[in-house]
Design a protein around this motif. Structure first.
Motif, PDB file in Angstrom:
ATOM      1  N   MET A 237       0.822  -1.193   0.000  1.00 26.31           N
ATOM      2  CA  MET A 237       0.000   0.000   0.000  1.00 26.31           C
ATOM      3  C   MET A 237       0.865   1.256   0.000  1.00 26.31           C
ATOM      4  O   MET A 237       0.544   2.236  -0.647  1.00 26.31           O
ATOM      5  CB  MET A 237      -0.917  -0.051   1.231  1.00 26.31           C
ATOM      6  CG  MET A 237      -1.873   1.080   1.282  1.00 26.31           C
ATOM      7  SD  MET A 237      -3.012   0.911  -0.088  1.00 26.31           S
ATOM      8  CE  MET A 237      -4.080   2.250   0.212  1.00 26.31           C
ATOM      9  N   ARG A 238       1.952   1.194   0.748  1.00 24.46           N
ATOM     10  CA  ARG A 238       2.844   2.338   0.826  1.00 24.46           C
ATOM     11  C   ARG A 238       3.425   2.688  -0.547  1.00 24.46           C
ATOM     12  O   ARG A 238       3.545   3.865  -0.896  1.00 24.46           O
ATOM     13  CB  ARG A 238       3.971   2.045   1.820  1.00 24.46           C
ATOM     14  CG  ARG A 238       4.904   3.232   2.019  1.00 24.46           C
ATOM     15  CD  ARG A 238       6.030   2.872   2.931  1.00 24.46           C
ATOM     16  NE  ARG A 238       6.897   1.944   2.219  1.00 24.46           N
ATOM     17  CZ  ARG A 238       7.948   1.356   2.757  1.00 24.46           C
ATOM     18  NH1 ARG A 238       8.232   1.543   4.011  1.00 24.46           N
ATOM     19  NH2 ARG A 238       8.699   0.554   2.049  1.00 24.46           N
ATOM     20  N   ASN A 239       3.761   1.662  -1.336  1.00 25.88           N
ATOM     21  CA  ASN A 239       4.320   1.912  -2.665  1.00 25.88           C
ATOM     22  C   ASN A 239       3.305   2.588  -3.579  1.00 25.88           C
ATOM     23  O   ASN A 239       3.663   3.419  -4.408  1.00 25.88           O
ATOM     24  CB  ASN A 239       4.801   0.608  -3.297  1.00 25.88           C
ATOM     25  CG  ASN A 239       6.071   0.105  -2.651  1.00 25.88           C
ATOM     26  OD1 ASN A 239       6.790   0.851  -2.007  1.00 25.88           O
ATOM     27  ND2 ASN A 239       6.340  -1.175  -2.807  1.00 25.88           N
ATOM     28  N   ARG A 240       2.032   2.232  -3.443  1.00 29.26           N
ATOM     29  CA  ARG A 240       1.003   2.886  -4.265  1.00 29.26           C
ATOM     30  C   ARG A 240       0.834   4.351  -3.873  1.00 29.26           C
ATOM     31  O   ARG A 240       0.610   5.201  -4.720  1.00 29.26           O
ATOM     32  CB  ARG A 240      -0.318   2.154  -4.137  1.00 29.26           C
ATOM     33  CG  ARG A 240      -0.284   0.840  -4.867  1.00 29.26           C
ATOM     34  CD  ARG A 240      -1.623   0.193  -4.892  1.00 29.26           C
ATOM     35  NE  ARG A 240      -1.463  -1.138  -5.450  1.00 29.26           N
ATOM     36  CZ  ARG A 240      -2.203  -1.595  -6.436  1.00 29.26           C
ATOM     37  NH1 ARG A 240      -3.150  -0.868  -6.934  1.00 29.26           N
ATOM     38  NH2 ARG A 240      -1.991  -2.803  -6.903  1.00 29.26           N
ATOM     39  N   ILE A 241       0.940   4.652  -2.595  1.00 28.93           N
ATOM     40  CA  ILE A 241       0.838   6.042  -2.147  1.00 28.93           C
ATOM     41  C   ILE A 241       2.003   6.854  -2.695  1.00 28.93           C
ATOM     42  O   ILE A 241       1.826   7.945  -3.242  1.00 28.93           O
ATOM     43  CB  ILE A 241       0.778   6.110  -0.613  1.00 28.93           C
ATOM     44  CG1 ILE A 241      -0.524   5.489  -0.112  1.00 28.93           C
ATOM     45  CG2 ILE A 241       0.923   7.549  -0.124  1.00 28.93           C
ATOM     46  CD1 ILE A 241      -0.591   5.286   1.377  1.00 28.93           C
ATOM     47  N   PHE A 242       3.216   6.310  -2.543  1.00 31.37           N
ATOM     48  CA  PHE A 242       4.379   7.020  -3.074  1.00 31.37           C
ATOM     49  C   PHE A 242       4.325   7.119  -4.594  1.00 31.37           C
ATOM     50  O   PHE A 242       4.785   8.107  -5.183  1.00 31.37           O
ATOM     51  CB  PHE A 242       5.683   6.339  -2.642  1.00 31.37           C
ATOM     52  CG  PHE A 242       6.026   6.570  -1.196  1.00 31.37           C
ATOM     53  CD1 PHE A 242       5.745   7.773  -0.583  1.00 31.37           C
ATOM     54  CD2 PHE A 242       6.631   5.574  -0.449  1.00 31.37           C
ATOM     55  CE1 PHE A 242       6.065   7.988   0.749  1.00 31.37           C
ATOM     56  CE2 PHE A 242       6.954   5.782   0.878  1.00 31.37           C
ATOM     57  CZ  PHE A 242       6.667   6.991   1.483  1.00 31.37           C
ATOM     58  N   GLY A 243       3.772   6.109  -5.249  1.00 29.33           N
ATOM     59  CA  GLY A 243       3.593   6.161  -6.702  1.00 29.33           C
ATOM     60  C   GLY A 243       2.651   7.283  -7.103  1.00 29.33           C
ATOM     61  O   GLY A 243       2.899   8.006  -8.071  1.00 29.33           O
ATOM     62  N   GLY A 244       1.567   7.441  -6.353  1.00 25.25           N
ATOM     63  CA  GLY A 244       0.626   8.537  -6.629  1.00 25.25           C
ATOM     64  C   GLY A 244       1.269   9.903  -6.442  1.00 25.25           C
ATOM     65  O   GLY A 244       1.055  10.821  -7.237  1.00 25.25           O
ATOM     66  N   ILE A 245       2.068  10.027  -5.398  1.00 30.28           N
ATOM     67  CA  ILE A 245       2.789  11.289  -5.158  1.00 30.28           C
ATOM     68  C   ILE A 245       3.763  11.558  -6.302  1.00 30.28           C
ATOM     69  O   ILE A 245       3.883  12.689  -6.782  1.00 30.28           O
ATOM     70  CB  ILE A 245       3.506  11.250  -3.806  1.00 30.28           C
ATOM     71  CG1 ILE A 245       2.480  11.238  -2.672  1.00 30.28           C
ATOM     72  CG2 ILE A 245       4.459  12.426  -3.649  1.00 30.28           C
ATOM     73  CD1 ILE A 245       3.063  10.959  -1.305  1.00 30.28           C
ATOM     74  N   GLY A 246       4.459  10.515  -6.758  1.00 25.47           N
ATOM     75  CA  GLY A 246       5.394  10.663  -7.872  1.00 25.47           C
ATOM     76  C   GLY A 246       4.710  11.086  -9.156  1.00 25.47           C
ATOM     77  O   GLY A 246       5.222  11.918  -9.909  1.00 25.47           O
ATOM     78  N   VAL A 247       3.520  10.526  -9.410  1.00 31.46           N
ATOM     79  CA  VAL A 247       2.771  10.896 -10.609  1.00 31.46           C
ATOM     80  C   VAL A 247       2.356  12.364 -10.538  1.00 31.46           C
ATOM     81  O   VAL A 247       2.479  13.114 -11.519  1.00 31.46           O
ATOM     82  CB  VAL A 247       1.537   9.979 -10.783  1.00 31.46           C
ATOM     83  CG1 VAL A 247       0.589  10.524 -11.821  1.00 31.46           C
ATOM     84  CG2 VAL A 247       1.982   8.582 -11.167  1.00 31.46           C
ATOM     85  N   ILE A 248       1.887  12.797  -9.370  1.00 36.42           N
ATOM     86  CA  ILE A 248       1.441  14.186  -9.222  1.00 36.42           C
ATOM     87  C   ILE A 248       2.617  15.147  -9.370  1.00 36.42           C
ATOM     88  O   ILE A 248       2.550  16.117 -10.135  1.00 36.42           O
ATOM     89  CB  ILE A 248       0.729  14.382  -7.874  1.00 36.42           C
ATOM     90  CG1 ILE A 248      -0.599  13.625  -7.878  1.00 36.42           C
ATOM     91  CG2 ILE A 248       0.501  15.856  -7.587  1.00 36.42           C
ATOM     92  CD1 ILE A 248      -1.263  13.534  -6.526  1.00 36.42           C
ATOM     93  N   TRP A 249       3.699  14.899  -8.655  1.00 37.85           N
ATOM     94  CA  TRP A 249       4.857  15.807  -8.722  1.00 37.85           C
ATOM     95  C   TRP A 249       5.514  15.779 -10.096  1.00 37.85           C
ATOM     96  O   TRP A 249       5.856  16.822 -10.654  1.00 37.85           O
ATOM     97  CB  TRP A 249       5.878  15.454  -7.660  1.00 37.85           C
ATOM     98  CG  TRP A 249       5.536  15.955  -6.294  1.00 37.85           C
ATOM     99  CD1 TRP A 249       4.443  16.677  -5.934  1.00 37.85           C
ATOM    100  CD2 TRP A 249       6.296  15.768  -5.107  1.00 37.85           C
ATOM    101  NE1 TRP A 249       4.478  16.928  -4.591  1.00 37.85           N
ATOM    102  CE2 TRP A 249       5.594  16.397  -4.057  1.00 37.85           C
ATOM    103  CE3 TRP A 249       7.482  15.122  -4.835  1.00 37.85           C
ATOM    104  CZ2 TRP A 249       6.059  16.398  -2.763  1.00 37.85           C
ATOM    105  CZ3 TRP A 249       7.949  15.123  -3.530  1.00 37.85           C
ATOM    106  CH2 TRP A 249       7.251  15.752  -2.513  1.00 37.85           C
ATOM    107  N   GLY A 250       5.728  14.573 -10.633  1.00 35.32           N
ATOM    108  CA  GLY A 250       6.342  14.458 -11.946  1.00 35.32           C
ATOM    109  C   GLY A 250       5.482  15.088 -13.029  1.00 35.32           C
ATOM    110  O   GLY A 250       5.994  15.781 -13.920  1.00 35.32           O
ATOM    111  N   GLY A 251       4.179  14.870 -12.946  1.00 33.73           N
ATOM    112  CA  GLY A 251       3.271  15.487 -13.910  1.00 33.73           C
ATOM    113  C   GLY A 251       3.277  17.000 -13.819  1.00 33.73           C
ATOM    114  O   GLY A 251       3.259  17.702 -14.836  1.00 33.73           O
TER     115      GLY A 251
END
Length: 65
Positions: A1-15
């Motif tokens: 679950m933690r990896n999905r949260i960090f993945g979402g943060i990465g998508v938002i910041w990277g985008g």
């Protein structure tokens, strides 16, 4: 679950980095300034791609024995 949260943060910041860079246009300036802008665009793209990967894959499930 933690990896999905960090993945979402990465998508938002990277985008956000990519959208800002694309709206601003081609890197302008001389020397290190232009190189820094290009490096920032590459970092944003990498952050976006890795974030999407972890959103889809979700990371490994940790099971303790």
């Amino acid at each position: 679950m933690r990896n999905r949260i960090f993945g979402g943060i990465g998508v938002i910041w990277g985008g956000a980095i990519l959208v800002y860079s694309l709206m601003k246009g081609v890197p302008q300036g001389q020397g290190a300034y232009a190189a820094g802008q290009t490096g920032g665009m590459i970092f944003g793209g990498l952050l976006f791609v890795v974030g999407v990967y972890y959103l889809i894959k979700g990371g490994g499930s940790s099971t303790k024995k």
